[in-house]
Design an enzyme around this catalytic site. Structure first.
Site, PDB file in Angstrom:
ATOM      1  N   LYS A  77       0.792  -1.059  -0.021  1.00 23.05           N
ATOM      2  CA  LYS A  77      -0.105  -0.068   0.157  1.00 23.05           C
ATOM      3  C   LYS A  77       0.767   1.370   0.142  1.00 23.05           C
ATOM      4  O   LYS A  77       0.510   2.006  -0.918  1.00 23.05           O
ATOM      5  CB  LYS A  77      -0.791  -0.039   1.210  1.00 23.05           C
ATOM      6  CG  LYS A  77      -1.981  -1.174   1.219  1.00 23.05           C
ATOM      7  CD  LYS A  77      -3.020  -1.202   2.155  1.00 23.05           C
ATOM      8  CE  LYS A  77      -2.390  -1.249   3.534  1.00 23.05           C
ATOM      9  NZ  LYS A  77      -1.850  -2.749   3.601  1.00 23.05           N
ATOM     10  N   THR A  78       1.717   1.193   0.992  1.00 23.76           N
ATOM     11  CA  THR A  78       2.850   2.430   0.721  1.00 23.76           C
ATOM     12  C   THR A  78       3.400   2.555  -0.541  1.00 23.76           C
ATOM     13  O   THR A  78       3.643   3.826  -1.119  1.00 23.76           O
ATOM     14  CB  THR A  78       3.659   2.373   1.936  1.00 23.76           C
ATOM     15  OG1 THR A  78       2.936   2.378   3.237  1.00 23.76           O
ATOM     16  CG2 THR A  78       4.806   3.527   1.955  1.00 23.76           C
ATOM     17  N   ASP A 122      -1.596   7.147   6.097  1.00 24.16           N
ATOM     18  CA  ASP A 122      -1.521   5.422   6.683  1.00 24.16           C
ATOM     19  C   ASP A 122      -2.600   5.276   7.792  1.00 24.16           C
ATOM     20  O   ASP A 122      -2.820   6.152   8.492  1.00 24.16           O
ATOM     21  CB  ASP A 122      -0.078   5.120   7.026  1.00 24.16           C
ATOM     22  CG  ASP A 122       0.091   3.723   6.900  1.00 24.16           C
ATOM     23  OD1 ASP A 122      -0.722   2.932   6.780  1.00 24.16           O
ATOM     24  OD2 ASP A 122       1.255   3.318   7.416  1.00 24.16           O
ATOM     25  N   THR A 171      -5.854  -1.290   7.005  1.00 22.47           N
ATOM     26  CA  THR A 171      -5.854  -2.724   7.334  1.00 22.47           C
ATOM     27  C   THR A 171      -7.100  -3.295   7.530  1.00 22.47           C
ATOM     28  O   THR A 171      -7.427  -4.413   7.546  1.00 22.47           O
ATOM     29  CB  THR A 171      -4.837  -3.321   8.323  1.00 22.47           C
ATOM     30  OG1 THR A 171      -4.977  -2.599   9.413  1.00 22.47           O
ATOM     31  CG2 THR A 171      -3.535  -2.963   7.800  1.00 22.47           C
ATOM     32  N   ARG A 230       6.641  -8.599   2.066  1.00 15.21           N
ATOM     33  CA  ARG A 230       7.587  -8.004   3.172  1.00 15.21           C
ATOM     34  C   ARG A 230       8.441  -9.272   3.692  1.00 15.21           C
ATOM     35  O   ARG A 230       9.572  -9.136   4.038  1.00 15.21           O
ATOM     36  CB  ARG A 230       6.705  -7.147   4.191  1.00 15.21           C
ATOM     37  CG  ARG A 230       7.569  -6.816   5.156  1.00 15.21           C
ATOM     38  CD  ARG A 230       6.742  -5.979   6.227  1.00 15.21           C
ATOM     39  NE  ARG A 230       6.682  -4.626   5.616  1.00 15.21           N
ATOM     40  CZ  ARG A 230       5.432  -3.908   5.867  1.00 15.21           C
ATOM     41  NH1 ARG A 230       4.617  -4.396   6.973  1.00 15.21           N
ATOM     42  NH2 ARG A 230       5.434  -2.911   5.305  1.00 15.21           N
TER      43      ARG A 230
END
Length: 357
Positions: A77-78, A122, A171, A230
């Site tokens: 997302k970032t 965020d 999230t 990640r």
């Protein structure tokens, strides 16, 4: 290669398969992030749709619509927010919902934006209610009302804002109020990655990190990465360390398997906590059903840790089921740990036993 924000779930900084980014992750991710949609791996539908939105905005010479990205931590997302800014040729401002506790905090950020700038917010679901209500007007009318003074003498001064693009990440999309969700012109849900996609992520990251890895080694890491880029990159770094110390520096299937065995990450991506929950459920409680608090005590963890850190992946893998009577192990859990379910207990004869069917 595609990563993103921390979440408000129970922290798991010590877990190699945790999806929350620590300082090392953040530093490495900054170097590995793709710079445009062409480099971004996975999320095919989201990329295609977002590409249309951005191309159309550029063709009109306008700012892009506000974008809402939802999904689990570590899926990109970032990264996508930074790509949106790069594709639009605009600067990006990064902040988070927990950092905006007062309407004045948001007003200060909005009033300093440049025309066309991208504001990445965020954990948008954790923003305070007064700031959230101010954001409604800012997103729709590019205007905010700044309150000057207190009590009966307070005055609202309208402040015009330059057109900007808000990119919200969450999230927990279900926690966003409908009025806020409706103001986003484009919404996208980030899905977990397939192993083949993670292999591509690992090969790309290995090239950038100057790590020699073969196809089988990448596949071994991808299969244990829980569908999350990640985690794939974190496992790659630990396998690289093992290969440099214990072998010739190149990563093969055997080297990757041996390295991840040292770090207690098994073939399905379960770590010590995950296996501890399953072993307690199977060996102490015969496969359940058992209450969450009792299960947490059995593994020596907090209730929230078991519920928010371990359970989501176990449920997604089909190893554990949540039922009205408590947590129940599935036949796949018994098979994964190499145990035989006792006759007459849940999970002994098939899925129907889980729910008394």
């Amino acid at each position: 290669m595609n990563w993103d924000d921390p979440t408000d779930a129970a922290p798991d900084p010590e877990r190699l398969v945790g999806s929350v980014a620590d300082r090392e992750d953040q530093a490495v991710e900054a170097a590995l992030r793709p710079k445009d949609l062409g480099e971004f791996i996975g999320q095919e539908k989201v990329r295609e749709q977002l590409d249309l939105v951005l191309r159309a905005a550029r063709a009109r010479g306008a700012t892009a619509d506000h974008v809402l990205l939802s999904g689990a931590p570590g899926l990109g997302k970032t990264t996508l927010s930074m790509i949106i800014a790069a594709e639009m040729g605009a600067p990006i401002r990064i902040t988070s919902g927990p950092a905006i506790q007062h309407a004045g905090d948001l007003a200060a950020i909005l009033s300093s934006l440049q025309e066309g700038e991208v504001l990445f917010l965020d954990e948008i679901h954790r923003m305070s209610r007064p700031a959230e209500e101010m954001l409604y007007m800012a997103m729709e009318d590019f205007r905010v009302d700044v309150i000057v003074g207190k009590g009966p003498g307070a005055t609202a001064i309208p402040l015009e804002l330059p057109p900007f693009t808000l990119v919200g990440a969450t999230t927990r999309a279900g926690l966003l109020p409908p009025p806020l969700r409706d103001r986003f012109g484009f919404t996208a849900h980030m899905e977990f990655y397939e192993p083949a996609e993670l292999e591509r992520v690992i090969h790309r990251s290995a090239t950038l990190l100057d790590v020699e890895i073969d196809t089988a080694g990448a596949a071994e890491i991808a299969g244990r990465s829980r569908g999350t880029p990640r985690i794939a990159n974190r496992l790659l770094r630990r396998v690289r360390d093992y290969a440099q110390v214990k072998a010739d520096g190149s990563v093969t299937r055997d080297i990757a398997g041996a390295a991840l065995a040292v770090y207690e990450v098994d073939g399905r991506g379960l770590d010590r906590l995950d296996r501890g929950v399953l072993e307690a459920l199977l060996k102490l409680f015969g496969g359940g059903p058992v209450g969450l608090s009792t299960l947490a005590v059995a593994v020596g963890e907090e209730r929230e840790t078991v519920e928010e850190v371990a359970e989501p992946f176990l449920v997604r893998e089909g190893l554990l089921a949540r039922t009205p009577r408590g947590r129940v192990a599935t036949p796949a859990a018994w098979a994964h740990l190499g145990l035989t379910p006792p006759q007459g207990r849940p999970g002994a004869t098939g899925q129907g036993d889980l729910f008394g069917a």
